[in-house]
Write a protein that holds these residues in place. Structure first.
Motif, PDB file in Angstrom:
ATOM      1  N   ALA A  92       0.813  -1.226   0.000  1.00 55.73           N
ATOM      2  CA  ALA A  92       0.000   0.000   0.000  1.00 55.73           C
ATOM      3  C   ALA A  92       0.839   1.266   0.000  1.00 55.73           C
ATOM      4  N   THR A  93       2.171   1.176   0.044  1.00 60.14           N
ATOM      5  CA  THR A  93       3.011   2.370   0.172  1.00 60.14           C
ATOM      6  C   THR A  93       2.798   3.332  -0.981  1.00 60.14           C
ATOM      7  N   GLN A  94       2.856   2.838  -2.189  1.00 62.72           N
ATOM      8  CA  GLN A  94       2.722   3.698  -3.357  1.00 62.72           C
ATOM      9  C   GLN A  94       1.329   4.316  -3.445  1.00 62.72           C
ATOM     10  N   LEU A  95       0.308   3.522  -3.121  1.00 61.33           N
ATOM     11  CA  LEU A  95      -1.058   4.043  -3.163  1.00 61.33           C
ATOM     12  C   LEU A  95      -1.285   5.115  -2.098  1.00 61.33           C
ATOM     13  N   GLU A  96      -0.722   4.914  -0.908  1.00 63.97           N
ATOM     14  CA  GLU A  96      -0.860   5.922   0.135  1.00 63.97           C
ATOM     15  C   GLU A  96      -0.166   7.217  -0.263  1.00 63.97           C
ATOM     16  N   ARG A  97       1.004   7.099  -0.924  1.00 65.65           N
ATOM     17  CA  ARG A  97       1.693   8.291  -1.411  1.00 65.65           C
ATOM     18  C   ARG A  97       0.854   9.000  -2.476  1.00 65.65           C
ATOM     19  N   SER A  98       0.255   8.235  -3.367  1.00 62.10           N
ATOM     20  CA  SER A  98      -0.601   8.820  -4.402  1.00 62.10           C
ATOM     21  C   SER A  98      -1.836   9.472  -3.788  1.00 62.10           C
ATOM     22  N   GLN A  99      -2.357   8.848  -2.737  1.00 61.99           N
ATOM     23  CA  GLN A  99      -3.530   9.423  -2.079  1.00 61.99           C
ATOM     24  C   GLN A  99      -3.198  10.768  -1.440  1.00 61.99           C
ATOM     25  N   ARG A 100      -2.060  10.827  -0.742  1.00 62.29           N
ATOM     26  CA  ARG A 100      -1.668  12.089  -0.105  1.00 62.29           C
ATOM     27  C   ARG A 100      -1.417  13.170  -1.153  1.00 62.29           C
ATOM     28  N   LYS A 101      -0.738  12.813  -2.236  1.00 62.95           N
ATOM     29  CA  LYS A 101      -0.446  13.789  -3.282  1.00 62.95           C
ATOM     30  C   LYS A 101      -1.721  14.300  -3.933  1.00 62.95           C
ATOM     31  N   ALA A 102      -2.652  13.402  -4.246  1.00 62.37           N
ATOM     32  CA  ALA A 102      -3.903  13.805  -4.880  1.00 62.37           C
ATOM     33  C   ALA A 102      -4.746  14.650  -3.935  1.00 62.37           C
ATOM     34  N   SER A 103      -4.753  14.307  -2.646  1.00 61.55           N
ATOM     35  CA  SER A 103      -5.522  15.082  -1.675  1.00 61.55           C
ATOM     36  C   SER A 103      -4.950  16.485  -1.525  1.00 61.55           C
ATOM     37  N   SER A 104      -3.610  16.589  -1.474  1.00 61.76           N
ATOM     38  CA  SER A 104      -2.980  17.910  -1.355  1.00 61.76           C
ATOM     39  C   SER A 104      -3.234  18.754  -2.599  1.00 61.76           C
ATOM     40  N   SER A 105      -3.105  18.145  -3.773  1.00 61.95           N
ATOM     41  CA  SER A 105      -3.347  18.884  -5.023  1.00 61.95           C
ATOM     42  C   SER A 105      -4.802  19.312  -5.134  1.00 61.95           C
ATOM     43  N   LEU A 106      -5.713  18.468  -4.670  1.00 60.45           N
ATOM     44  CA  LEU A 106      -7.130  18.820  -4.715  1.00 60.45           C
ATOM     45  C   LEU A 106      -7.424  20.009  -3.802  1.00 60.45           C
ATOM     46  N   SER A 107      -6.830  20.022  -2.609  1.00 65.42           N
ATOM     47  CA  SER A 107      -7.028  21.152  -1.694  1.00 65.42           C
ATOM     48  C   SER A 107      -6.468  22.436  -2.302  1.00 65.42           C
ATOM     49  N   SER A 108      -5.298  22.345  -2.968  1.00 67.94           N
ATOM     50  CA  SER A 108      -4.698  23.527  -3.588  1.00 67.94           C
ATOM     51  C   SER A 108      -5.577  24.063  -4.720  1.00 67.94           C
ATOM     52  N   VAL A 109      -6.115  23.147  -5.529  1.00 61.23           N
ATOM     53  CA  VAL A 109      -6.984  23.577  -6.625  1.00 61.23           C
ATOM     54  C   VAL A 109      -8.263  24.204  -6.084  1.00 61.23           C
ATOM     55  N   GLN A 110      -8.827  23.633  -5.037  1.00 58.95           N
ATOM     56  CA  GLN A 110     -10.039  24.212  -4.452  1.00 58.95           C
ATOM     57  C   GLN A 110      -9.767  25.601  -3.872  1.00 58.95           C
ATOM     58  N   ALA A 111      -8.580  25.792  -3.249  1.00 53.94           N
ATOM     59  CA  ALA A 111      -8.229  27.119  -2.731  1.00 53.94           C
ATOM     60  C   ALA A 111      -8.066  28.119  -3.874  1.00 53.94           C
ATOM     61  N   ASP A 112      -7.413  27.683  -4.978  1.00 54.04           N
ATOM     62  CA  ASP A 112      -7.271  28.574  -6.134  1.00 54.04           C
ATOM     63  C   ASP A 112      -8.635  28.927  -6.720  1.00 54.04           C
ATOM     64  N   GLU A 113      -9.529  27.970  -6.707  1.00 54.82           N
ATOM     65  CA  GLU A 113     -10.870  28.230  -7.245  1.00 54.82           C
ATOM     66  C   GLU A 113     -11.615  29.243  -6.384  1.00 54.82           C
ATOM     67  N   GLN A 114     -11.516  29.115  -5.077  1.00 52.12           N
ATOM     68  CA  GLN A 114     -12.171  30.077  -4.186  1.00 52.12           C
ATOM     69  C   GLN A 114     -11.557  31.467  -4.327  1.00 52.12           C
ATOM     70  N   GLN A 115     -10.218  31.520  -4.434  1.00 48.86           N
ATOM     71  CA  GLN A 115      -9.558  32.822  -4.595  1.00 48.86           C
ATOM     72  C   GLN A 115      -9.960  33.474  -5.919  1.00 48.86           C
ATOM     73  N   LYS A 116     -10.027  32.661  -6.978  1.00 53.48           N
ATOM     74  CA  LYS A 116     -10.408  33.201  -8.272  1.00 53.48           C
ATOM     75  C   LYS A 116     -11.862  33.708  -8.245  1.00 53.48           C
ATOM     76  N   LEU A 117     -12.733  33.007  -7.548  1.00 60.74           N
ATOM     77  CA  LEU A 117     -14.113  33.462  -7.427  1.00 60.74           C
ATOM     78  C   LEU A 117     -14.184  34.799  -6.684  1.00 60.74           C
ATOM     79  N   ALA A 118     -13.396  34.921  -5.609  1.00 58.38           N
ATOM     80  CA  ALA A 118     -13.399  36.175  -4.845  1.00 58.38           C
ATOM     81  C   ALA A 118     -12.864  37.325  -5.698  1.00 58.38           C
ATOM     82  N   GLU A 119     -11.770  37.076  -6.465  1.00 61.73           N
ATOM     83  CA  GLU A 119     -11.224  38.124  -7.324  1.00 61.73           C
ATOM     84  C   GLU A 119     -12.221  38.526  -8.407  1.00 61.73           C
ATOM     85  N   GLN A 120     -12.898  37.550  -8.960  1.00 59.34           N
ATOM     86  CA  GLN A 120     -13.868  37.869  -9.998  1.00 59.34           C
ATOM     87  C   GLN A 120     -15.052  38.668  -9.442  1.00 59.34           C
ATOM     88  N   GLN A 121     -15.495  38.295  -8.244  1.00 60.95           N
ATOM     89  CA  GLN A 121     -16.588  39.051  -7.639  1.00 60.95           C
ATOM     90  C   GLN A 121     -16.172  40.491  -7.349  1.00 60.95           C
TER      91      GLN A 121
END
Length: 400
Positions: A92-121
């Motif tokens: 499970a080592t590789q899958l756990e690493r992939s899970q952490r990476k995907a979760s971190s990237s997803l949080s970063s994209v969601q933060a960028d999306e919220q920031q972009k929405l605020a800037e657009q508003q």
């Protein structure tokens, strides 16, 4: 010894030899014959094969993950497994690493999306305020515009008209800017949403891979591992790719025979024909079965073997405790069994201008007798017309 005496002895020896040769006569050629009598025509084919499980579950690496998988543990090969037993566990080592990476990237994209929405508003609000202000100024300039030269000078009137025209142009520019901003904002948000979907898909793959770390036996059977192209079987720490076959768990309750018959000997084989066979490890126990299917196309079995083989599947009449997938079997396929018919050897049948005939004894000689045949075996043929019981035929061509 005198030369004349030696010549005389040689002449005498040659004369005696000629006399001896003249006294010998060539022996008469004996033609072998076959007497036609009612008999049983048996067409049977001997071949070999092996047992296989009709129902077998394939053990494969999960397909819902990207990249290779690594084996953490394996059950013992040829061990008996019960339903629910774990046969393969993946690391499970590789899958756990992939899970952490995907979760971190997803949080970063969601933060960028919220920031972009605020800037657009914020930018949209600023554009709205500018449009409101310009509209008020335009209404004020239009309402209090005085073009009477008695009240205002011509320069003041021209200045007022230019100001009103400027406000109108600026109002159109702000409208274009708002439309352009809407299109740009929509494209930026769609890009962020696409990135978010990709990260969610990667996260889902990692989570589904973690949920499928164990492969369990669906039914009772014997665990068998497959070999790769190098002849190596899976081992702990070994790498496997998504979807690659690791092994199988055959269902031992139903096993059939897989036989390989040479193409030239497979003439007449059909489903339902009787089969007798025995296991190579137990040659004294004769078992019965019947043909289930006959392959339509012949295939090569080995690269260096020019012969082609027809695959024949045979179902035993009953399952045997000694049955095990892979055990070698020797079988006899009973293609034809016709009792009380007239049959002759194939070597005694000749053909001329699409007419079959035999050499039938007539007194001290032989005559050509046209015939027609029915069923055939590998060595004999059934005589339909042309001969009767008691007739004698030549086994070779007496005219040659």
């Amino acid at each position: 010894m005198p030369i004349k005496l030696l010549r005389s002895m040689r002449a005498a020896a040659v004369t005696l030899g000629l006399v001896a040769v003249a006294g010998c006569s060539e022996p008469e050629l004996q033609v072998p014959v076959y007497q036609v009598e009612p008999d049983t025509l048996v067409h049977k084919v001997h071949t070999e094969g092996e047992l296989f499980a009709v129902n077998s579950v394939t053990i494969s690496a999960p397909r819902n993950v990207q990249g290779p998988r690594f084996i953490a543990s394996l059950a013992k090969e040829y061990s008996r497994v019960e339903p629910g037993d774990v046969v393969v566990t993946f690391d499970a080592t590789q899958l756990e690493r992939s899970q952490r990476k995907a979760s971190s990237s997803l949080s970063s994209v969601q933060a960028d999306e919220q920031q972009k929405l605020a800037e657009q508003q914020k930018e949209q609000k600023a554009l709205g305020l500018d449009q409101t202000l310009i509209a008020q100024e335009f209404n004020f300039a239009d309402r209090f515009s005085i073009d009477d030269v008695q009240i205002r000078s011509r320069l003041e009137i021209l200045d007022s008209m230019q100001n009103k025209e400027y406000l109108g142009e600026k109002q159109e520019y702000l409208g274009w800017q708002e439309q352009s901003f809407a299109q740009r904002s929509s494209g930026e948000l769609e890009l962020l949403q696409l990135q978010r979907g990709q990260q969610q898909s990667l996260l889902q793959q990692a989570e589904s891979g973690l949920a499928a770390l164990e492969v369990k036996a669906p039914h009772a059977g014997i665990l068998l591992f497959d070999t790769n192209w190098r002849g190596e079987k899976p081992e702990v720490g070994g790498m496997v790719f998504p979807g690659s076959k690791i092994g199988s768990i055959p269902d031992l309750s139903l096993q059939h025979l897989k036989l390989q018959v040479i193409e030239q000997e497979a003439i007449g084989l059909a489903a339902g024909q009787r089969v007798t066979f025995y296991l190579a490890a137990w040659p004294d126990q004769i078992l019965n079965g019947s043909i289930v299917s006959v392959a339509a196309v012949a295939q090569s079995r080995e690269r260096r073997d020019p012969r082609k083989y027809i695959e024949v599947i045979v179902a035993p009449e009953q399952q045997n405790p000694n049955f095990m997938p892979g055990i070698k079997v020797i079988a006899t396929l009973w293609v034809t069994e016709k009792p009380e018919i007239l049959k002759v050897p194939l070597q005694a049948i000749f053909s001329e201008q699409q007419q079959l005939y035999v050499y039938k004894r007539n007194g001290s000689g032989f005559v050509k007798q046209p015939i027609s045949i029915g069923s055939k075996s590998l060595s004999h043929a059934q005589i339909s017309t042309g001969l009767a019981a008691g007739d004698e035929i030549a086994l070779i061509n007496p005219e040659s």
